[in-house]
Design a protein around this motif. Structure first.
Motif, PDB file in Angstrom:
ATOM      1  N   PHE A  20       0.840  -1.200   0.000  1.00 11.51           N
ATOM      2  CA  PHE A  20       0.000   0.000   0.000  1.00 11.51           C
ATOM      3  C   PHE A  20       0.874   1.249   0.000  1.00 11.51           C
ATOM      4  O   PHE A  20       0.613   2.206  -0.716  1.00 11.51           O
ATOM      5  CB  PHE A  20      -0.940  -0.002   1.224  1.00 11.51           C
ATOM      6  N   TRP A  21       1.959   1.234   0.813  1.00 14.00           N
ATOM      7  CA  TRP A  21       2.889   2.360   0.841  1.00 14.00           C
ATOM      8  C   TRP A  21       3.541   2.535  -0.532  1.00 14.00           C
ATOM      9  O   TRP A  21       3.705   3.644  -1.012  1.00 14.00           O
ATOM     10  CB  TRP A  21       3.948   2.127   1.913  1.00 14.00           C
ATOM     11  N   GLY A  22       3.878   1.409  -1.205  1.00 13.48           N
ATOM     12  CA  GLY A  22       4.488   1.497  -2.535  1.00 13.48           C
ATOM     13  C   GLY A  22       3.540   2.100  -3.559  1.00 13.48           C
ATOM     14  O   GLY A  22       3.955   2.859  -4.442  1.00 13.48           O
ATOM     15  N   ARG A  23       2.225   1.814  -3.455  1.00 14.13           N
ATOM     16  CA  ARG A  23       1.250   2.360  -4.405  1.00 14.13           C
ATOM     17  C   ARG A  23       0.854   3.794  -4.055  1.00 14.13           C
ATOM     18  O   ARG A  23       0.543   4.588  -4.938  1.00 14.13           O
ATOM     19  CB  ARG A  23      -0.010   1.481  -4.424  1.00 14.13           C
ATOM     20  N   ASN A  24       0.826   4.121  -2.765  1.00 17.90           N
ATOM     21  CA  ASN A  24       0.379   5.442  -2.291  1.00 17.90           C
ATOM     22  C   ASN A  24       1.437   6.047  -1.366  1.00 17.90           C
ATOM     23  O   ASN A  24       1.260   6.090  -0.140  1.00 17.90           O
ATOM     24  CB  ASN A  24      -0.944   5.303  -1.518  1.00 17.90           C
ATOM     25  N   PRO A  25       2.505   6.569  -1.908  1.00 18.11           N
ATOM     26  CA  PRO A  25       3.602   7.023  -1.067  1.00 18.11           C
ATOM     27  C   PRO A  25       3.276   8.270  -0.214  1.00 18.11           C
ATOM     28  O   PRO A  25       3.848   8.438   0.848  1.00 18.11           O
ATOM     29  CB  PRO A  25       4.724   7.320  -2.051  1.00 18.11           C
ATOM     30  N   ASP A  26       2.351   9.115  -0.637  1.00 14.43           N
ATOM     31  CA  ASP A  26       2.104  10.364   0.076  1.00 14.43           C
ATOM     32  C   ASP A  26       0.806  10.354   0.878  1.00 14.43           C
ATOM     33  O   ASP A  26       0.397  11.378   1.416  1.00 14.43           O
ATOM     34  CB  ASP A  26       2.057  11.537  -0.931  1.00 14.43           C
ATOM     35  N   LYS A  27       0.143   9.253   1.016  1.00 13.64           N
ATOM     36  CA  LYS A  27      -1.170   9.207   1.641  1.00 13.64           C
ATOM     37  C   LYS A  27      -1.101   9.242   3.171  1.00 13.64           C
ATOM     38  O   LYS A  27      -1.950   9.839   3.810  1.00 13.64           O
ATOM     39  CB  LYS A  27      -1.927   7.967   1.170  1.00 13.64           C
ATOM     40  N   TRP A  28      -0.099   8.583   3.785  1.00 10.74           N
ATOM     41  CA  TRP A  28      -0.009   8.502   5.234  1.00 10.74           C
ATOM     42  C   TRP A  28       1.408   8.774   5.701  1.00 10.74           C
ATOM     43  O   TRP A  28       2.344   8.805   4.917  1.00 10.74           O
ATOM     44  CB  TRP A  28      -0.415   7.098   5.731  1.00 10.74           C
ATOM     45  N   ASP A  29       1.549   8.876   7.010  1.00 10.59           N
ATOM     46  CA  ASP A  29       2.881   8.952   7.612  1.00 10.59           C
ATOM     47  C   ASP A  29       3.266   7.524   7.979  1.00 10.59           C
ATOM     48  O   ASP A  29       2.958   7.028   9.067  1.00 10.59           O
ATOM     49  CB  ASP A  29       2.855   9.853   8.854  1.00 10.59           C
ATOM     50  N   TYR A  30       3.940   6.872   7.066  1.00 10.18           N
ATOM     51  CA  TYR A  30       4.254   5.454   7.216  1.00 10.18           C
ATOM     52  C   TYR A  30       5.331   5.209   8.264  1.00 10.18           C
ATOM     53  O   TYR A  30       5.368   4.156   8.884  1.00 10.18           O
ATOM     54  CB  TYR A  30       4.666   4.858   5.863  1.00 10.18           C
ATOM     55  N   LYS A  31       6.192   6.195   8.491  1.00  8.61           N
ATOM     56  CA  LYS A  31       7.239   6.050   9.514  1.00  8.61           C
ATOM     57  C   LYS A  31       6.596   5.986  10.891  1.00  8.61           C
ATOM     58  O   LYS A  31       7.007   5.194  11.736  1.00  8.61           O
ATOM     59  CB  LYS A  31       8.225   7.220   9.452  1.00  8.61           C
TER      60      LYS A  31
END
Length: 157
Positions: A20-31
Motif C-alpha cells: 500500500f505504501w508502494g502504491r500510495n507514497p504520500d497518503k499517510w505517515d508510514y514512519k
C-alpha cells in the motif's frame, strides 16, 4: 505501542501494508505507523529473481556434487577392478613354469620394442608389411621373394 502493521502475525498482512505504501507514497505517515519500507512491484520482481537465482545455484551445486560423487565412485570401481586383475595375474604367474615366465617376459620385451614401429610397405608393389616378416635387399623391404626378384631385375641396369 504496537501498530497494526507491527502487530500483524502474518507476513502477508505486513507485506500488504508495505505494498500500500508502494502504491500510495504520500497518503499517510508510514514512519509513524512503523512500516519498515515500501514494497513496489519492481522490488517483488527483484526478490523473485533473487530467489530463482538462488535455487538455480543450489541445483547447479547439487548437480556438481552428484557428478563428483559419481566420478569418485567410478574411480573407486576402476581401482577395485585393477586390484582384482592384478591379483588374478599374480595367481596366474604363480602357476606358470619358469620357462613359461621367461617366454612371457621375452614376448613383453619384443612387444615393447615393436610398439610404435610401422613396418611400412613393399618397395616393389606397395603392399603393407604389417604382420609380415619382410624380405630385405640392401636397405629395401619387400613382401615376397618375387618382389625382391622383380626389383633386382628392374634396378640392376
Amino acid at each position: 505501542v504496537s501498530t497494526q502493521s507491527t502487530g500483524a502475525s502474518c507476513k502477508e498482512v505486513r507485506d500488504e501494508f508495505r505494498r500500500f505504501w508502494g502504491r500510495n507514497p504520500d497518503k499517510w505517515d508510514y514512519k509513524a505507523a512503523k512500516i519498515p519500507t515500501p514494497l513496489t512491484p519492481e522490488m517483488v520482481e527483484e526478490q523473485a529473481r533473487k530467489k530463482q537465482d538462488k535455487r538455480k545455484a543450489q541445483r547447479a551445486a547439487k548437480a556438481k556434487k552428484d557428478k563428483e560423487r559419481k566420478a569418485a565412485a567410478a574411480e573407486e570401481k576402476r581401482k577395485e577392478e585393477d586390484r582384482l586383475i592384478s591379483e588374478a595375474q599374480k595367481l596366474r604367474m604363480k602357476t606358470l613354469t619358469p620357462r613359461e615366465r621367461c617366454l612371457l617376459a621375452a614376448e613383453g620385451r619384443l612387444a615393447a620394442q615393436t610398439r610404435g614401429h610401422t613396418s611400412g610397405s613393399c618397395e616393389n608393389c606397395g603392399t603393407g608389411l604389417d604382420g609380415l616378416v619382410p624380405f630385405e635387399r640392401e636397405s629395401w623391404k619387400f613382401c615376397s621373394v618375387n618382389c625382391v626378384r622383380e626389383h633386382r631385375l628392374t634396378h640392376s641396369s
